[in-house]
Design a protein around this motif. Structure first.
Motif, PDB file in Angstrom:
ATOM      1  N   VAL A  52       0.787  -1.236   0.038  1.00  8.33           N
ATOM      2  CA  VAL A  52       0.041  -0.059  -0.099  1.00  8.33           C
ATOM      3  C   VAL A  52       0.900   1.262  -0.059  1.00  8.33           C
ATOM      4  O   VAL A  52       0.814   2.192  -0.979  1.00  8.33           O
ATOM      5  N   ARG A  56       1.731   3.583  -3.276  1.00  8.89           N
ATOM      6  CA  ARG A  56       1.375   5.125  -2.981  1.00  8.89           C
ATOM      7  C   ARG A  56       2.505   6.014  -3.449  1.00  8.89           C
ATOM      8  O   ARG A  56       2.334   6.896  -4.076  1.00  8.89           O
ATOM      9  N   CYS A  59       3.581   5.888  -7.412  1.00  5.51           N
ATOM     10  CA  CYS A  59       2.258   6.539  -8.015  1.00  5.51           C
ATOM     11  C   CYS A  59       2.561   8.165  -7.895  1.00  5.51           C
ATOM     12  O   CYS A  59       2.322   8.875  -8.895  1.00  5.51           O
ATOM     13  N   CYS A  82       1.021   1.116 -12.109  1.00 10.14           N
ATOM     14  CA  CYS A  82       0.827   2.338 -11.336  1.00 10.14           C
ATOM     15  C   CYS A  82       0.636   3.448 -12.235  1.00 10.14           C
ATOM     16  O   CYS A  82      -0.114   4.545 -12.014  1.00 10.14           O
ATOM     17  N   PHE A  85      -3.247   3.132 -12.862  1.00  6.47           N
ATOM     18  CA  PHE A  85      -3.831   3.906 -11.696  1.00  6.47           C
ATOM     19  C   PHE A  85      -4.202   5.229 -11.605  1.00  6.47           C
ATOM     20  O   PHE A  85      -5.197   5.771 -11.441  1.00  6.47           O
ATOM     21  N   HIS A  92      -7.849   0.596  -6.940  1.00  3.03           N
ATOM     22  CA  HIS A  92      -6.690   0.394  -6.311  1.00  3.03           C
ATOM     23  C   HIS A  92      -6.404  -1.063  -5.673  1.00  3.03           C
ATOM     24  O   HIS A  92      -5.306  -1.385  -5.452  1.00  3.03           O
ATOM     25  N   GLU A  93      -7.566  -1.933  -5.641  1.00  2.00           N
ATOM     26  CA  GLU A  93      -7.380  -3.390  -5.328  1.00  2.00           C
ATOM     27  C   GLU A  93      -6.553  -4.047  -6.512  1.00  2.00           C
ATOM     28  O   GLU A  93      -5.585  -4.969  -5.863  1.00  2.00           O
TER      29      GLU A  93
END
Length: 340
Positions: A52, A56, A59, A82, A85, A92-93
């Motif tokens: 997670v 993040r 990204c 990434c 997304f 997100h999953e």
């Protein structure tokens, strides 16, 4: 390496990873930030929990720096996820699932490798195959409790910014020059007469000084508003510029972090020239920059010389030139033993 072997604190082993480890992708920095962020109630951190913050941070950096690997023509499944997304193409999953399956394939094994081999101090054990996670070591927990921990976060981000900016600029090394913006306290370079800000000067310098004042070795902070917030100081004072025509005193080679007492206290350096033993310390600090690569090392090579002896002679020449301009010498009151 000498950097952490002569001063083997946990903070300096960690800095060895961040400053001197090989960079073919920025995943090492993302993993460091994930370890700063991840819940640490249990020493076993699952790949799902690690993924997670890891994803993040990648990204977020991709939004401003699309190049996060040296060879960006083959981004791979993780980096592609990434990018997708960020563009709203996958949920997100799916990003986390792809990160677990593909994001850690190299970085977990390579994280502790510095100078061709693993550090003797390990901050986590890779249990990816046995337990689908990593196990934080006691040394990592001790690292988080140390007074330098907050500084390490700033240093990691500054190093990450420098690497991605170097890849983005794609300048031939002989053309790379880095300067200090005094008003913004940032490092910048020029490309086609446009100023490109690289990162915070303070955050970039701190790791190479191991979180201490260059002169007296008192601890310094990178936290804005902190009582120990470091000053950026010109080793050869800017007031000597008229006596050193053509020399870039705003270059990285001449910038150090100092505590307020040494820089502007009652008995501080002010517009004086540090003593000869401090010049030798500056040379050692600059050699750390050169060994860490991308991109500060090229700037220092361009500004001071391509060979170690030439760099040593360059510093001696500038020091002597400043003295000939009738600048007085200055010696700090050492508070602790200085180990660079």
């Amino acid at each position: 390496m000498r950097f952490y072997q002569i001063d083997p604190s946990l903070e300096n082993y960690w800095r060895g990873v961040i400053l001197f480890g090989n960079n073919f992708a920025t995943y090492k920095f993302a993993l460091a930030h994930a370890l700063y962020d991840v819940p640490r109630e249990d020493s076993l951190v699952t790949l799902n929990d690690l993924a997670v913050p890891f994803a993040r941070h990648i990204c977020e950096h991709l939004k401003n720096a699309p190049r996060q690997i040296l060879n960006d023509k083959k981004p791979g499944k993780f980096l592609t996820a990434c990018l997708q997304f960020n563009q709203g193409e996958i949920p997100h999953e799916q990003l986390i699932d792809t990160t677990v399956r593909h994001g850690f394939s190299v970085v977990l094994d390579a994280f502790h490798n510095v100078n061709g081999g693993p550090l003797e101090t390990q901050f986590f054990i890779n249990e990816r195959r046995e337990r689908k996670g990593i196990r934080l070591t006691d040394d990592f927990y001790r690292l988080t409790l140390g007074p330098q921990f907050r500084n390490l976060i700033h240093e990691t981000d500054a190093r990450w910014c420098l690497v991605e900016k170097a890849w983005a600029l794609d300048l031939p090394p002989p053309l790379l020059d880095i300067h200090y913006d005094i008003s913004g306290e940032t490092l910048f370079t020029l490309r086609q007469n446009a100023r490109i800000t690289l990162t915070s000067c303070r955050n970039s310098l701190n790791g190479y000084q191991k979180g201490h004042c260059f002169y007296c070795h008192a601890p310094v902070s990178l936290e804005p508003g902190h009582d120990l917030l470091a000053d950026v100081d010109h080793f050869i004072p800017l007031a000597a510029q008229t006596g050193l025509p053509g020399v870039n005193l705003n270059g990285v080679w001449n910038l150090v972090l100092a505590c307020k007492s040494c820089n502007r206290g009652e008995n501080g350096k002010s517009a004086r020239v540090p003593a000869l033993d401090l010049l030798k310390r500056l040379h050692a600090r600059n050699e750390y920059f050169i060994n860490s690569k991308l991109p500060l090392h090229e700037a220092i090579l361009n500004q001071t010389g391509r060979h170690e002896q030439k760099r040593r002679s360059f510093l001696n020449d500038q020091w002597n030139a400043a003295l000939r301009c009738r600048f007085h010498q200055w010696q700090p009151v050492a508070r602790e033993e200085v180990i660079l």
